[in-house]
Design an enzyme around this catalytic site. Sequence first.
Site, PDB file in Angstrom:
ATOM      1  N   LEU A  28      31.324  32.137  35.776  1.00 56.44           N
ATOM      2  CA  LEU A  28      30.418  33.215  36.159  1.00 56.44           C
ATOM      3  C   LEU A  28      30.285  34.278  35.074  1.00 56.44           C
ATOM      4  CD1 LEU A  28      31.552  33.719  39.871  1.00 56.44           C
ATOM      5  CD2 LEU A  28      29.504  32.532  39.052  1.00 56.44           C
ATOM      6  N   GLY A  29      31.350  34.510  34.322  1.00 54.42           N
ATOM      7  CA  GLY A  29      31.299  35.532  33.286  1.00 54.42           C
ATOM      8  C   GLY A  29      32.661  35.692  32.645  1.00 54.42           C
ATOM      9  N   GLY A  31      35.265  38.699  30.562  1.00 51.70           N
ATOM     10  CA  GLY A  31      35.537  40.073  30.181  1.00 51.70           C
ATOM     11  C   GLY A  31      36.601  40.128  29.110  1.00 51.70           C
ATOM     12  N   GLY A  32      37.055  41.325  28.811  1.00 50.04           N
ATOM     13  CA  GLY A  32      38.035  41.481  27.754  1.00 50.04           C
ATOM     14  C   GLY A  32      39.389  40.918  28.097  1.00 50.04           C
ATOM     15  N   GLY A  34      39.900  38.441  30.887  1.00 52.85           N
ATOM     16  CA  GLY A  34      39.916  37.172  31.597  1.00 52.85           C
ATOM     17  C   GLY A  34      38.536  36.601  31.799  1.00 52.85           C
ATOM     18  N   VAL A  36      35.938  34.762  34.709  1.00 51.98           N
ATOM     19  CA  VAL A  36      35.710  34.654  36.143  1.00 51.98           C
ATOM     20  C   VAL A  36      34.952  33.363  36.422  1.00 51.98           C
ATOM     21  CG1 VAL A  36      34.700  35.732  38.184  1.00 51.98           C
ATOM     22  CG2 VAL A  36      35.669  37.160  36.370  1.00 51.98           C
ATOM     23  N   LYS A  50      39.430  34.942  38.970  1.00 53.35           N
ATOM     24  CA  LYS A  50      39.636  35.516  37.647  1.00 53.35           C
ATOM     25  C   LYS A  50      40.904  34.914  37.045  1.00 53.35           C
ATOM     26  CE  LYS A  50      40.334  39.975  35.300  1.00 53.35           C
ATOM     27  NZ  LYS A  50      40.370  41.447  35.498  1.00 53.35           N
ATOM     28  N   ASP A 144      37.498  52.422  35.683  1.00 52.88           N
ATOM     29  CA  ASP A 144      36.587  51.631  34.852  1.00 52.88           C
ATOM     30  C   ASP A 144      35.300  51.319  35.607  1.00 52.88           C
ATOM     31  OD1 ASP A 144      35.847  50.400  32.481  1.00 52.88           O
ATOM     32  OD2 ASP A 144      36.668  48.452  33.042  1.00 52.88           O
TER      33      ASP A 144
END
Length: 425
Positions: A28-29, A31-32, A34, A36, A50, A144
């Site tokens: 799905l995507g 990040g810095g 991990g 997902v 995640k 965040d």
Amino acid sequence: MSPQRNIGAGAEAELPEYAGHYRLEARLGSGGMGVVHLARSTSGLRLAVKVVHAEFARDPEFRGRFRQEVAAARRVSGAFTASVVDADPEAGRPWMATLFIPGPTLAEEVKRNGPMAPARLRRLTAGLAEALRDIHRVGVVHRDLKPSNVLLAEDGPKVIDFGISRPKDSELRTETGKLIGTPPFMAPEQFRRPREVGPAADIFTLGSVLVHAATGRGPFDSDSPYVVAYQVVHDEPDLTGVPEDLAPLIRRCLAKEPEDRPTPDELMRELRSVAASYDTQLFVPGQRAGAQGAAGPEREPESEPESAMGPAPDSVPHPAPAADQAGSGPADGAAGKPVRRPGRWPGRWMGRRLALVAGVCVLVVGSTLTAVELLGGGKEAAHGSDAPRTASAAFAGWQARPVAQGGGVPHCVSAAGRVVCAEPG
């Protein structure tokens, strides 16, 4: 089974096929900290899993922070976040599974469709204020909040990714000289004194998120994160393009000092006053119109129309006389009781009156014929009234009391919701 393949080099070129007993179906995507994945439980429930990057999985400090993220996410209810279903912070690759929420992130929505319309922006503001109230109520500071961490679900926005959140009772503290967060969406105290960041920091970042939703940019914009950090701490926010009704509220959210910012509860109270002029305008009863003789079938005072929007509910009391036009009478009871106005006969009293008249009258048929004759010359009957006529009267026919001439008794007939009275001659 072979592991999932991912485009790119490095440790993430080959991704695990399972996290615990959840099969990872699609990415799905990233990040810095991990990646997902979309996954399914044994029963078929869709989940967002995640999985921590391999390089961080070897860092004891990061594992401690991941355990803190899981604990923080579990504390918050699922009404405004993605509920935690399962997690294993001690696995070779730590992971956490939450309910999958269909819908784009706020960042994706603005990039795809541009700034939000004012009505959608107000609903987003209210939803995020409720989410922060829910998060802060259990002693968690998100730290965040940014457009990519807000999911736009059908039932309202959801706040996700508690990766750098911190419960009040956490023993972990930010190391001196280390900044954690996204500069365009950080509060001044996150740059000046990161170890003292509290719930008010989330309110500041909420203001930045709302400016982004309204304009497609942040209130502090620069290509350099160092310049952005200086602007956040020292400069005034750029609110060009923000709707005028929300600009003062967002400016308060972006106050430099935490104590000058509103709480989530204060935000929601102010939003209700803003919405009163927009979203709820159709539900505000209007004053009575001054038309005469245009009313429909008469009703008892508890159910007569209060505005052009239609009849008021039985449980709603009449407005105070001050809200009417000239000629209205004073209220004759405590708050919540119907208000009797001059020239209007209450329904129950009228019923007894009609029963008495019916007993006296002996020629009902003749009375009815006389009534029909009177209706043909209703203008002359109206001019003979002694009762004062008011601009706000909704039922002009009830303002005149029939007066018998020559000592006769008026004859009244009720039909089709109307009362017609005639007198001899």
